[in-house]
Design a protein around this motif. Structure first.
Motif, PDB file in Angstrom:
ATOM      1  N   VAL A   1      44.530  32.621  40.688  1.00 35.59           N
ATOM      2  CA  VAL A   1      43.686  33.472  41.543  1.00 35.59           C
ATOM      3  C   VAL A   1      42.334  33.839  40.941  1.00 35.59           C
ATOM      4  CG1 VAL A   1      45.773  34.458  42.551  1.00 35.59           C
ATOM      5  CG2 VAL A   1      44.618  35.684  40.702  1.00 35.59           C
ATOM      6  N   ALA A   2      42.057  33.435  39.701  1.00 32.75           N
ATOM      7  CA  ALA A   2      40.829  33.901  39.048  1.00 32.75           C
ATOM      8  C   ALA A   2      39.576  33.506  39.826  1.00 32.75           C
ATOM      9  CB  ALA A   2      40.745  33.354  37.628  1.00 32.75           C
ATOM     10  N   ASP A   3      39.514  32.270  40.339  1.00 37.92           N
ATOM     11  CA  ASP A   3      38.294  31.832  41.026  1.00 37.92           C
ATOM     12  C   ASP A   3      38.018  32.669  42.263  1.00 37.92           C
ATOM     13  OD1 ASP A   3      40.590  30.765  42.200  1.00 37.92           O
ATOM     14  OD2 ASP A   3      39.548  28.982  42.951  1.00 37.92           O
ATOM     15  N   ARG A   4      39.061  32.933  43.050  1.00 42.83           N
ATOM     16  CA  ARG A   4      38.868  33.738  44.262  1.00 42.83           C
ATOM     17  C   ARG A   4      38.457  35.164  43.923  1.00 42.83           C
ATOM     18  NH1 ARG A   4      44.542  32.315  46.833  1.00 42.83           N
ATOM     19  NH2 ARG A   4      44.875  31.655  44.682  1.00 42.83           N
TER      20      ARG A   4
ATOM     21  N   ALA B   1      34.285  39.280  43.844  1.00 44.52           N
ATOM     22  CA  ALA B   1      33.624  40.373  43.129  1.00 44.52           C
ATOM     23  C   ALA B   1      32.112  40.326  43.291  1.00 44.52           C
ATOM     24  CB  ALA B   1      33.991  40.323  41.650  1.00 44.52           C
ATOM     25  N   TYR B   2      31.566  39.119  43.502  1.00 46.08           N
ATOM     26  CA  TYR B   2      30.121  38.974  43.647  1.00 46.08           C
ATOM     27  C   TYR B   2      29.685  38.766  45.096  1.00 46.08           C
ATOM     28  CZ  TYR B   2      29.676  38.939  38.624  1.00 46.08           C
ATOM     29  OH  TYR B   2      29.694  39.322  37.308  1.00 46.08           O
ATOM     30  N   GLY B   3      30.615  38.899  46.011  1.00 39.54           N
ATOM     31  CA  GLY B   3      30.260  38.745  47.423  1.00 39.54           C
ATOM     32  C   GLY B   3      29.717  37.374  47.742  1.00 39.54           C
TER      33      GLY B   3
ATOM     34  N   ALA C   1      27.501  42.348  38.122  1.00 39.13           N
ATOM     35  CA  ALA C   1      27.897  41.967  36.766  1.00 39.13           C
ATOM     36  C   ALA C   1      28.138  43.197  35.904  1.00 39.13           C
ATOM     37  CB  ALA C   1      26.828  41.086  36.140  1.00 39.13           C
ATOM     38  N   GLU C   2      27.327  44.223  36.083  1.00 38.26           N
ATOM     39  CA  GLU C   2      27.522  45.456  35.313  1.00 38.26           C
ATOM     40  C   GLU C   2      28.860  46.104  35.656  1.00 38.26           C
ATOM     41  OE1 GLU C   2      25.638  46.398  32.919  1.00 38.26           O
ATOM     42  OE2 GLU C   2      23.865  45.157  33.247  1.00 38.26           O
TER      43      GLU C   2
END
Length: 297
Positions: free
Chosen positions: A48-51, A56-58, A239-240
């Motif tokens: 699931v990491a890629d999704r 997280a970055y929209g 990213a922050e």
């Protein structure tokens, strides 16, 4: 091959550190539980990491009609590299940057910011995309995500152990007392250094892979210079909020201090650019030598 072996050894060291912290907390039982947690965490990360990172970055899928240059370049470079064409995503962000994600080349994605598309010419953009495709080709995205997960788990477990202490088994173990406290303090630091070693080594390798794929190391050098300069002044709020993903980007997206540079997830940009320039000089000399040999014949 040497980089793969080194990466494997460093990941094994991370797992050993995690088990050592588990042993410090709960003896043999704690070490076994830590190993089980590491295995389960890596399994979840694998699927699931890629999704999770894209969400997280929209990031949204790149529409070929809206981003024809981007989609065409990824397609061209992927085919040239002998890779399955990855999914392409665009992130609405002013900071120029890019990353790749996915558990393997067959399930990969490349994401770029709108700021990147506006900041680079076609040769520079091709260099950045080739860099990300090099990460995909060598499965760096999975490696760096797994190491980040392990490093974070080691830090979390160490913090909990320092706050709440261990049980009777820990107090009777060789890790009790001052030695145990030192382990719980030094293990997260060691894990962070191992993670950084992996991330930095893979960035150098991806730069070299991009230069070989495009044949234009100076274009990537210019792109890194532009991105690095812009990142000093343009923030990346997503990213922050998700600093563990910083190592995925081609250039560190986080704002930081001079002290933070000691623990940066990326090699110094000056060194990366210098290496690319040396590659260009070497290629020019090799071409010149080849022409001289042809003339003599």
């Amino acid at each position: 091959m040497a980089n793969l072996v080194r990466t494997g050894l460093l990941m094994a060291l991370l797992t050993a550190l995690f088990m050592a912290v588990g042993y410090g907390v709960g003896g043999g039982t704690g070490a076994s539980i830590a190993f089980a947690i590491a295995a389960a965490g890596n399994l979840v990360t694998y699927w699931v990491a890629d999704r999770a990172v894209l969400a997280a970055y929209g990031a949204r899928p790149a529409d070929p009609a809206a981003f024809p240059r981007l989609v065409a370049l990824v397609d061209l470079l992927a085919r040239k590299a002998g890779l399955k064409v990855p999914r392409v995503f665009v992130i609405e962000a002013d900071q120029p940057n890019a990353f790749a994600t996915g558990r393997d080349p067959a399930h990969a994605a490349v994401a770029v910011t709108t700021g990147l598309l506006g900041a680079l010419d076609e040769a520079e953009l091709a260099g950045v995309l080739a860099h990300e495709l090099s990460h995909i080709r060598h499965r760096d995205t999975l490696t760096m995500t797994v190491t980040a997960t392990l490093a974070g788990a080691i830090g979390m477990m160490s913090n909990l152990a320092l706050i709440f202490g261990g049980g009777d088994e820990r107090r009777s173990s060789p890790f009790a007392g001052i030695g145990g406290a030192l382990l719980l303090i030094l293990a997260p630091l060691s894990a962070t250094l191992v993670q950084l070693a992996i991330s930095r080594a893979r960035e150098y390798a991806a730069d070299a892979g991009a230069a070989a794929l495009t044949g234009q190391p100076l274009a990537l050098a210019r792109a890194l210079s532009r991105i690095g300069e812009a990142a000093r002044w343009v923030g990346n709020d997503d990213a922050e909020r998700n600093p563990a993903t910083a190592s995925l980007f081609i250039v560190n997206p986080l704002a930081g201090t001079t002290f933070d540079a000691l623990f940066a997830t990326h090699p110094p940009l000056r060194e990366r650019i210098a290496r690319l320039r040396r590659m260009a000089q070497f290629d020019a000399r090799a071409f010149s030598d080849q022409m001289e040999s042809s003339d003599r014949i």
